[in-house]
Scaffold this active site. Structure first.
Site, PDB file in Angstrom:
ATOM      1  NE  ARG A  51      42.492  44.569  40.303  1.00  0.00           N
ATOM      2  CZ  ARG A  51      42.696  45.654  41.052  1.00  0.00           C
ATOM      3  NH1 ARG A  51      43.870  46.257  41.063  1.00  0.00           N
ATOM      4  NH2 ARG A  51      41.727  46.137  41.807  1.00  0.00           N
ATOM      5  NE  ARG A  77      44.288  45.940  46.424  1.00  0.00           N
ATOM      6  CZ  ARG A  77      43.946  46.736  45.440  1.00  0.00           C
ATOM      7  NH1 ARG A  77      43.097  46.331  44.511  1.00  0.00           N
ATOM      8  NH2 ARG A  77      44.463  47.946  45.353  1.00  0.00           N
ATOM      9  CG  HIS A 100      40.476  46.960  48.649  1.00  0.00           C
ATOM     10  ND1 HIS A 100      40.951  47.497  49.828  1.00  0.00           N
ATOM     11  CD2 HIS A 100      41.260  47.442  47.668  1.00  0.00           C
ATOM     12  CE1 HIS A 100      41.994  48.283  49.541  1.00  0.00           C
ATOM     13  NE2 HIS A 100      42.195  48.273  48.240  1.00  0.00           N
ATOM     14  CD  GLU A 151      36.330  45.091  37.666  1.00  0.00           C
ATOM     15  OE1 GLU A 151      36.369  46.333  37.686  1.00  0.00           O
ATOM     16  OE2 GLU A 151      35.826  44.416  38.577  1.00  0.00           O
ATOM     17  N   GLY A 203      32.575  53.287  28.449  1.00  0.00           N
ATOM     18  CA  GLY A 203      33.446  54.458  28.331  1.00  0.00           C
ATOM     19  C   GLY A 203      34.406  54.596  29.494  1.00  0.00           C
ATOM     20  CG  LEU A 256      43.888  52.515  37.428  1.00  0.00           C
ATOM     21  CD1 LEU A 256      44.537  53.698  38.152  1.00  0.00           C
ATOM     22  CD2 LEU A 256      42.596  52.963  36.750  1.00  0.00           C
TER      23      LEU A 256
END
Lengths: 588, 255
Positions: free
Chosen positions: A386, A285, A236, A376, A11, A392
């Site tokens: 990425r 990143r 990250h 993902e 979800g 998103l």
């Protein structure tokens, strides 16, 4: 004729978007989720979502967005799919805006845009520093509308265990377990869409939520679905250190002017600005993480001699910070105690996102007909690295592909699942019930949570920012060993109701299989590309490795096959962030 | 700091129908721990403070950064997110090594130990039609312009994570009432402010004025104090009180 039904597992943004798209066509959806959908991991995304809205007078274009994404991903992403995503992005943002997302605004009431890493134009729409939560809530609300109308039935607190595959190899539903009653139940469906997210928990400490185990992907991997590009795990650059998790400090902090530095010869050293003059603090990143790692680990210049550097916002006005970055400033203040408005934040790279995942075709279907994957958990849009604020986007966009593609699949079926004999459902159900009984009876010496911590520690050490074949080989041996040790787990909870240890033990098994695929992928890819950096092979090698690695499960460990990358639109070129990038001119 | 321990007293319950009981735990102290990380230590070695083997404590958590709303529980009697409750901060108030008491929220049915069933909160969002009605999720061009001034305060409401802390603190949310509670009321203001959402604001105002709606609020002001997202819930409830009064007068005249 019986009615068709699609099962969506997960979800988060991708699952909710797919659900919406299916429900709008009047088709019923069973939506399975580990947690109430509003608590899905998409809520943790902070900085924003990319779309070339071109409202800043910079002449931004979807072509430039496409070129930045492919270049940022070191040319490993399939270009046709990425191009379609970038072209759809502005429409998606406007749709979310209509649905009520509280995007931050410009003075004339338009959606504001901010800078993000690896792209020169302002292209990132945002809602403060809680963009993921705002998008997730909006999709949750829209799906609630369909739930109220009866088209969507939610099964919250259910865990996907396996796909149901009939004699012809077609997916006919899934087996799931209720995490409260522990009941194991077959869900009949005519297509199954997995939108189950990444696997940060495989590394134990990461920026992800505790449900991000990659377990569902690991389960269908063992049922014959391919995983792809698993060696590409995003680390990250700016995460808070922590014992229980490394908390994300959004790239938007740098997009809005934050600077990275440490002391060198007693003076502040803005090393990213010095090393990469064209992009400075906004390098992608993988580049930023490696630089911070080198400065701390190789040069020993971390703050206070520890593995940490400063992310500094203190030169920016307080009102601006509160409005644009309030969400992350709160998190830092709460969990660290220092006020980032006054004191620079201490950060270090942390495991963050899986570029790799379930192998799918351009319609997001796996090699098992009727079984789809999006979000993902798929591998499609980010190549070897990425760009920030593209996750998103890919989550939402992939849901707009997987949902309609699942409907198309159903329309081509001779028989719906309800019209089939019960054999394939019963077989898989029994297999899962037997497996569950085995888990309940586990009476060995290992505590599953300690075993998990060991797995994470080894993965972070051996398959992290900087890799080499010696460590990777050692890691492979360790994985084989931990597979054995898993059999010696002790079921430390002896109640049959709401037993979290049972589900965690199953998840751990799947995490170990995923970890194996990551390790083998990294071992075999003898080059450096994007997030995958090997000291023994420090250069990109297009001749041998401009290929997608596809991992197939076998009892003896994953087998790798190679697939050509779609490079039909722009030619691969050298990736460098020391100077300004010129967008490729071929194409339109 | 060697040999220091965190002492926990946890209210346990095996199932919704069984009786609750208390169990104490003693966990080695490390700096920067929070309630969730202490509970994680218990499951790695599920032994109580008497040294007896026990079942690991069951609780809910997910993001560990106070965004998902999962880990609400009573910590020393106050409804909070367990992940953001740092042990060092708790000790600043109570003194070091003072026993920390954990209980499930009391306004919701217990599932097991510290886990509770909050689906009623999501049902309340259905009652007030907490969504913007659009023609579909397809791209049909730019959305409406929206003033920055409005966005600033509406954004704060939209940070509600349905964690249940305000329900817990509100005296008017109790087994005898079907009050939808502060968070759902504030959501009405969010949707009634959005330019497209405002087109259907009467539907939500009607819902607010029906059984269990805004009239059940007793203005105790507790909700605002416990909201982890610092949403000024009472301000929004007051504004909607005005809106519903205006709307009911209008409705009376137009009937």
């Amino acid at each position: 004729m019986s009615k068709a039904k699609i099962i969506v597992v997960g979800g988060g943004l991708s699952g909710l978007m797919a659900t919406m798209q299916i429900a709008e066509k009047g088709i019923n959806v069973d939506l399975l989720s580990l947690v109430p959908v509003k608590r899905s991991h998409s809520v943790c995304a902070q900085g924003g979502i990319n779309a070339a809205l071109d409202t800043k007078g910079e002449g931004d274009s979807t072509w430039e967005h496409f070129d930045d994404t492919i270049y940022g991903g070191d040319f490993l992403a399939n270009q046709s799919s990425v191009k379609k995503m970038c072209e759809a992005a502005p429409g998606l943002i406007y749709t979310m805006d209509r649905m009520g997302v509280m995007f931050s605004r410009t003075v004339e009431g338009l959606i504001d845009l901010r800078n993000f890493g690896g792209q020169k134009n302002k292209r990132t729409a945002f809602a403060g520093a809680t963009t993921g939560a705002q998008l997730e809530y909006c999709c949750d609300e829209q799906v609630r509308k369909h739930e109220a109308s009866g088209l969507v039935k939610k099964f919250e607190g259910w865990e996907f265990l396996s796909a149901i595959i009939d004699e012809q190899g077609i997916c006919r539903g899934c087996i799931a377990q209720n995490l409260v009653t522990m009941e194991i139940h077959p869900f009949k469906g005519d297509a199954v869409i997995l939108a189950t997210g990444g696997g940060g928990m495989i590394y134990a400490k990461s920026t992800t939520s505790t449900i991000c185990t990659g377990s569902a992907a690991g389960a269908i991997f063992q049922q014959g679905a391919y995983l792809a590009n698993m060696e590409f795990v995003q680390i990250h650059p700016t995460a808070m250190l922590g014992d229980d998790k490394t908390r994300l400090m959004s790239e938007s902090a740098r997009g809005d002017g934050g600077r990275i530095w440490t002391y060198k010869d007693g003076k502040p050293w803005y090393f990213l600005e010095e090393m990469y003059p064209a992009y400075g603090n906004l390098v992608p990143r993988d580049i930023a993480s490696r630089a911070i790692y080198n400065v701390c680990v190789e040069m020993g210049l971390g703050i206070d001699g520890e593995n940490q550097v400063y992310l500094d916002l203190t030169h920016l006005p307080t009102e601006f910070l509160d409005r644009r970055l309030g969400g992350i400033i709160e998190i830092y203040e709460k969990f660290n105690g220092d006020d980032p408005r006054k004191v620079p934040m201490k950060i270090f790279p942390g495991i963050h996102y899986f570029m790799g995942g379930i192998h799918v075709n351009e319609n997001h279907m796996t090699c098992i007909p009727g079984l789809f994957a999006s979000g993902e958990c798929d591998y499609m849009y980010h190549g070897a690295n990425r760009l920030g604020a593209n996750s998103l986007l890919s989550a939402l966009y992939s849901g707009t592909i997987s949902g309609p593609a699942a409907i198309k699949h159903i329309n081509g079926l001779n028989k719906l699942s309800n019209e089939l004999e019960n054999k394939c459902f019963d077989q898989e159900l029994h297999r899962q019930i037997e497996y569950n009984e085995k888990i309940v009876r586990m009476n060995g010496k290992e505590n599953p949570y300690n075993l998990h911590e060991e797995l994470g520690e080894k993965m972070r050490a051996n398959v992290g920012v900087v890799r080499n074949n010696k460590d990777l080989q050692a890691n492979e041996c360790f994985i084989r060993e931990i597979k054995e040790r898993w059999n010696n787990i002790n079921m430390v909870d002896c109640l049959g109701y709401s037993n979290q240890v049972i589900s965690f033990t199953k998840e751990l098994k799947n995490m170990i299989e995923m970890a194996h695929a990551i390790t083998i992928g990294a071992l075999i890819r003898n080059e450096s590309r994007g997030s995958h950096y090997k000291t023994d092979f420090p250069e990109r090698n297009d001749d041998e490795f401009l290929r997608t690695s596809k991992s197939r499960y076998t009892q003896n460990g994953p087998m790798i096959e190679w697939e050509e990358v779609d490079i039909s639109i722009i030619n691969p070129r050298k990736r460098s962030y020391g100077e300004d990038k010129e967008a490729a001119q071929n194409g339109e | 700091m060697e040999n220091r321990h965190i002492k926990l007293k946890i209210k346990r319950q095996d199932s919704p129908d069984s009786l609750p009981w208390w169990e104490e735990f003693c966990i080695p102290y490390k700096p920067n721990m929070n309630i969730v990380s202490v509970l994680m230590e218990i499951r790695k070695n599920p032994v109580n403070s008497k040294g007896e083997k026990t079942n690991p404590v069951v609780w809910e958590c997910n993001c560990l950064e106070e965004v998902c709303g999962a880990c609400s529980m009573l910590i020393n009697g106050i409804p909070k997110q367990a992940c953001a409750s740092l042990i060092d901060k708790i000790y600043e108030k109570t003194g070091f090594e003072k026993k920390i008491v954990l209980e499930p929220l009391k306004k919701f049915p217990v599932i097991r130990d510290l886990t509770i069933d909050r689906h009623s909160m999501f049902d309340n969002l259905k009652r007030i039609k907490a969504w913007v009605s659009v023609d579909g999720s397809f791209a049909i061009g730019r959305g409406p312009r929206f003033a920055e001034r409005e966005q600033k305060w509406a954004y704060v409401i939209s940070r509600c994570m349905t964690c249940g802390c305000c329900q817990e603190a509100c005296p008017n949310v109790n087994p005898k009432s079907n009050f939808i509670g502060p968070s759902a009321i504030a959501q009405v203001r969010l949707f009634n402010t959005h330019p497209i959402g405002a087109m259907h604001k009467e539907i939500r105002l009607n819902a607010l004025m029906s059984n269990g709606g805004i009239q059940e609020c007793g203005n105790a002001q507790n909700c605002r104090k416990v909201c982890p997202k610092e949403i000024p819930l009472t301000t929004h409830i007051a504004a909607l009180n005005r809106d519903t009064v205006k709307y009911s007068i209008w409705r009376w005249f137009s009937e």
